[in-house]
Design a protein around this motif. Sequence first.
Motif, PDB file in Angstrom:
ATOM      1  N   ALA A 146       0.811  -1.221   0.000  1.00  0.00           N
ATOM      2  CA  ALA A 146       0.000   0.000   0.000  1.00  0.00           C
ATOM      3  C   ALA A 146       0.844   1.270   0.000  1.00  0.00           C
ATOM      4  CB  ALA A 146      -0.940   0.008   1.214  1.00  0.00           C
ATOM      5  N   LEU A 147       2.168   1.129   0.091  1.00  0.00           N
ATOM      6  CA  LEU A 147       3.034   2.302   0.205  1.00  0.00           C
ATOM      7  C   LEU A 147       2.974   3.144  -1.075  1.00  0.00           C
ATOM      8  CD1 LEU A 147       5.143   3.719   2.017  1.00  0.00           C
ATOM      9  CD2 LEU A 147       6.904   2.431   0.789  1.00  0.00           C
ATOM     10  N   GLU A 148       2.650   4.439  -0.894  1.00  0.00           N
ATOM     11  CA  GLU A 148       2.522   5.343  -2.033  1.00  0.00           C
ATOM     12  C   GLU A 148       3.457   6.540  -1.958  1.00  0.00           C
ATOM     13  OE1 GLU A 148      -1.531   6.503  -2.460  1.00  0.00           O
ATOM     14  OE2 GLU A 148      -2.211   4.515  -3.107  1.00  0.00           O
ATOM     15  N   ASP A 149       3.808   6.968  -0.749  1.00  0.00           N
ATOM     16  CA  ASP A 149       4.635   8.164  -0.577  1.00  0.00           C
ATOM     17  C   ASP A 149       5.873   7.831   0.241  1.00  0.00           C
ATOM     18  OD1 ASP A 149       2.816  10.732  -1.416  1.00  0.00           O
ATOM     19  OD2 ASP A 149       1.582   9.121  -0.602  1.00  0.00           O
ATOM     20  N   LEU A 150       7.043   8.124  -0.313  1.00  0.00           N
ATOM     21  CA  LEU A 150       8.307   7.920   0.397  1.00  0.00           C
ATOM     22  C   LEU A 150       9.134   9.195   0.278  1.00  0.00           C
ATOM     23  CD1 LEU A 150      10.459   6.231   1.862  1.00  0.00           C
ATOM     24  CD2 LEU A 150      11.173   5.349  -0.379  1.00  0.00           C
ATOM     25  N   LYS A 151       9.499   9.746   1.436  1.00  0.00           N
ATOM     26  CA  LYS A 151      10.297  10.968   1.470  1.00  0.00           C
ATOM     27  C   LYS A 151      11.523  10.722   2.330  1.00  0.00           C
ATOM     28  CE  LYS A 151      10.020  15.923   2.510  1.00  0.00           C
ATOM     29  NZ  LYS A 151       9.132  17.030   2.990  1.00  0.00           N
ATOM     30  N   MET A 152      12.707  10.920   1.743  1.00  0.00           N
ATOM     31  CA  MET A 152      13.967  10.739   2.463  1.00  0.00           C
ATOM     32  C   MET A 152      14.758  12.039   2.401  1.00  0.00           C
ATOM     33  SD  MET A 152      15.082   6.866   1.326  1.00  0.00           S
ATOM     34  CE  MET A 152      14.928   7.172  -0.443  1.00  0.00           C
ATOM     35  N   THR A 153      15.132  12.556   3.565  1.00  0.00           N
ATOM     36  CA  THR A 153      15.879  13.809   3.650  1.00  0.00           C
ATOM     37  C   THR A 153      17.093  13.607   4.546  1.00  0.00           C
ATOM     38  OG1 THR A 153      13.816  15.068   3.416  1.00  0.00           O
ATOM     39  CG2 THR A 153      15.742  16.265   4.227  1.00  0.00           C
ATOM     40  N   ASP A 154      18.255  14.004   4.058  1.00  0.00           N
ATOM     41  CA  ASP A 154      19.488  13.940   4.848  1.00  0.00           C
ATOM     42  C   ASP A 154      19.720  12.529   5.404  1.00  0.00           C
ATOM     43  OD1 ASP A 154      21.788  15.006   5.949  1.00  0.00           O
ATOM     44  OD2 ASP A 154      20.822  15.585   7.824  1.00  0.00           O
ATOM     45  N   CYS A 155      19.500  11.537   4.574  1.00  0.00           N
ATOM     46  CA  CYS A 155      19.671  10.141   4.989  1.00  0.00           C
ATOM     47  C   CYS A 155      20.925   9.552   4.343  1.00  0.00           C
ATOM     48  CB  CYS A 155      18.459   9.303   4.582  1.00  0.00           C
ATOM     49  SG  CYS A 155      16.941   9.683   5.500  1.00  0.00           S
ATOM     50  N   GLY A 156      21.548   8.612   5.049  1.00  0.00           N
ATOM     51  CA  GLY A 156      22.638   7.838   4.479  1.00  0.00           C
ATOM     52  C   GLY A 156      22.080   6.551   3.908  1.00  0.00           C
ATOM     53  N   ILE A 157      22.211   6.360   2.609  1.00  0.00           N
ATOM     54  CA  ILE A 157      21.626   5.192   1.941  1.00  0.00           C
ATOM     55  C   ILE A 157      22.729   4.179   1.687  1.00  0.00           C
ATOM     56  CG2 ILE A 157      20.349   4.379  -0.065  1.00  0.00           C
ATOM     57  CD1 ILE A 157      19.127   7.138  -0.308  1.00  0.00           C
ATOM     58  N   GLU A 158      22.643   3.056   2.367  1.00  0.00           N
ATOM     59  CA  GLU A 158      23.657   2.016   2.267  1.00  0.00           C
ATOM     60  C   GLU A 158      23.119   0.789   1.546  1.00  0.00           C
ATOM     61  OE1 GLU A 158      25.118   1.292   6.202  1.00  0.00           O
ATOM     62  OE2 GLU A 158      25.150   3.430   6.703  1.00  0.00           O
TER      63      GLU A 158
END
Length: 408
Positions: free
Chosen positions: A167-179
């Motif tokens: 059901a996930l429709e909105d994803l917001k990532m700010t100032d994140c470390g993506i590993e």
Amino acid sequence: MPPRKKLKSAPPVIGVDRFGALPDHMLHHVLSFLPAQAAVQTCVLARRWRDLWKSSTGLRIVGLNDLDELSVQDIHRFVDYLLILRDRTDLDTVQIKLDEFSKEDQPYVNLWVRYAVMCKARALTVHITDGDLCLDDLPLVSRHMKTLELSGVALRKTFLDFASCPALEDLKMTDCGIEADMISSVSLKHLSITDCDSDLDCRIRVSTPALVSLKLVGFSGRTPVLGNMALLETAYVDLGPNWEDGCLHYDSHGVFCGANNNACENCVRIEDGYSSDCVLLGGISSARNLALLSERRMFVFTRDLKHCPTFSNLKTLLLNEYWCEAPDLDPLACILKNSPVLEKLTLQLYSKGPNHEVELKGSYAPMEGPSVIPEHLNIVEVKCTVVDKRVLKVLKFLSAYNIRFSFE
């Protein structure tokens, strides 16, 4: 004289608890907007309020109390008791916003995140202002979550695999470390990646085929590879000063060393599987509205143009000076040539905005013979600080295709 009539005293005013007269489900909704500490404190208002907080539809764990910053150590005991005493009711929203954070706090915050998932939260926000929260390297498993907002956290491989979040429709990532080397979701419609970074030596692949809107701004590290987004309507891509994808020998004339035999380490650093594919432009080629901005040294867009797709649905396009730096304006000409139904072009040249010193409005009249300008183009805007020789070069290029400008 007739006796004076005695004035009747007004009856005492009795306070009316208008909030208390509301039905329970409405009070639960009202309480969901309060920090958890304040929501629990409403239990002293009246007998009616004693247990209402236990069934609130929202849970807001914040590191503030009377405007003072609180650490996780200050509030974790309170939150633990709260989670034990709460009724086992579903939650609409969960917010975890903390200003002070240390490595020892990770187990508590990860436990609160898992609690939110267990309570079928539809919207989850995790915001860390100062510190390094590393979320558990476990996939989210929720049939109910629609919105996920993450800020100031480290995200590892399996967490960003949303196969178990249909059901996930909105994803917001700010100032994140993506590993993680992959961000994937078949249901996601809106994706925002702002000021995030990756230390990986490979490019992160973004697989979101149902995406409608994309925002990719200020990514630090190897620029992500965007998979096909056939339903995309709007994309805003701004490649900041990212030295991982910056030409080390870029000159003042807009020439990348990758065009020469003596290419720098960055320009020749192409991973297997990407040598003949676009990094960005291929994935967003179905969009109706595009903003493509870049620092001058970044070579990703220039490399993508060698395999430039056709932007068959593109109606509005915003570009900055990056596309106009080359001596012959080849990047600008190339993308216009491959945008057959473009209606509005905005060039934001050497001016960050939003208030520009000079704005020129142009209109296009089709002429006989082949042209690099799309035949549907009827609005051309040029925004800048001053009309210098760099801007005049662009105006001359556009005027050659029968576009006339007026100052505003």
